[in-house]
Scaffold this motif. Structure first.
Motif, PDB file in Angstrom:
ATOM      1  N   CYS A  19       0.848  -1.305   0.022  1.00  0.00           N
ATOM      2  CA  CYS A  19      -0.048  -0.081   0.060  1.00  0.00           C
ATOM      3  C   CYS A  19       0.874   1.248   0.059  1.00  0.00           C
ATOM      4  O   CYS A  19       0.226   2.263  -0.050  1.00  0.00           O
ATOM      5  CB  CYS A  19      -0.997   0.129   1.027  1.00  0.00           C
ATOM      6  N   THR A  21       2.547   2.386   2.737  1.00  0.00           N
ATOM      7  CA  THR A  21       2.851   3.200   3.868  1.00  0.00           C
ATOM      8  C   THR A  21       4.198   3.222   4.353  1.00  0.00           C
ATOM      9  O   THR A  21       4.951   2.469   4.210  1.00  0.00           O
ATOM     10  CB  THR A  21       1.931   2.450   4.939  1.00  0.00           C
ATOM     11  N   CYS A  32       3.361  -4.279   7.651  1.00  0.00           N
ATOM     12  CA  CYS A  32       2.640  -3.271   7.527  1.00  0.00           C
ATOM     13  C   CYS A  32       1.639  -2.998   8.504  1.00  0.00           C
ATOM     14  O   CYS A  32       0.897  -3.953   8.648  1.00  0.00           O
ATOM     15  CB  CYS A  32       2.250  -2.660   6.241  1.00  0.00           C
ATOM     16  N   ASP A  34      -0.830  -1.005   8.546  1.00  0.00           N
ATOM     17  CA  ASP A  34      -2.259  -0.636   7.804  1.00  0.00           C
ATOM     18  C   ASP A  34      -2.802  -1.853   7.096  1.00  0.00           C
ATOM     19  O   ASP A  34      -3.802  -2.254   7.111  1.00  0.00           O
ATOM     20  CB  ASP A  34      -2.088   0.360   6.770  1.00  0.00           C
ATOM     21  N   CYS A  35      -1.884  -2.751   6.458  1.00  0.00           N
ATOM     22  CA  CYS A  35      -2.363  -3.843   5.464  1.00  0.00           C
ATOM     23  C   CYS A  35      -1.702  -5.404   5.700  1.00  0.00           C
ATOM     24  O   CYS A  35      -2.280  -6.014   5.119  1.00  0.00           O
ATOM     25  CB  CYS A  35      -2.357  -3.279   4.158  1.00  0.00           C
TER      26      CYS A  35
END
Length: 47
Positions: A19, A21, A32, A34-35
């Motif tokens: 992604c 980030t 990550c 976030d994902c």
């Protein structure tokens, strides 16, 4: 190639392959936040 002073306590930018980030960390974050994708150290060139 020049010798580079490495400071292990210095934060490095890590970028997510999935992604994009970016996280600053002194240790490799692994995945990550976030994902859960794989992270890479942006200071290490990709060949």
């Amino acid at each position: 190639m020049k010798d580079v002073d490495v400071n292990p306590d210095e934060e490095s930018p890590y970028e997510c392959f999935e992604c994009g980030t970016i996280v600053l960390s002194t240790d490799a974050p692994g995945t990550c936040p976030d994902c859960a994708g794989p992270m890479r150290n942006r200071r290490t060139p990709i060949e």
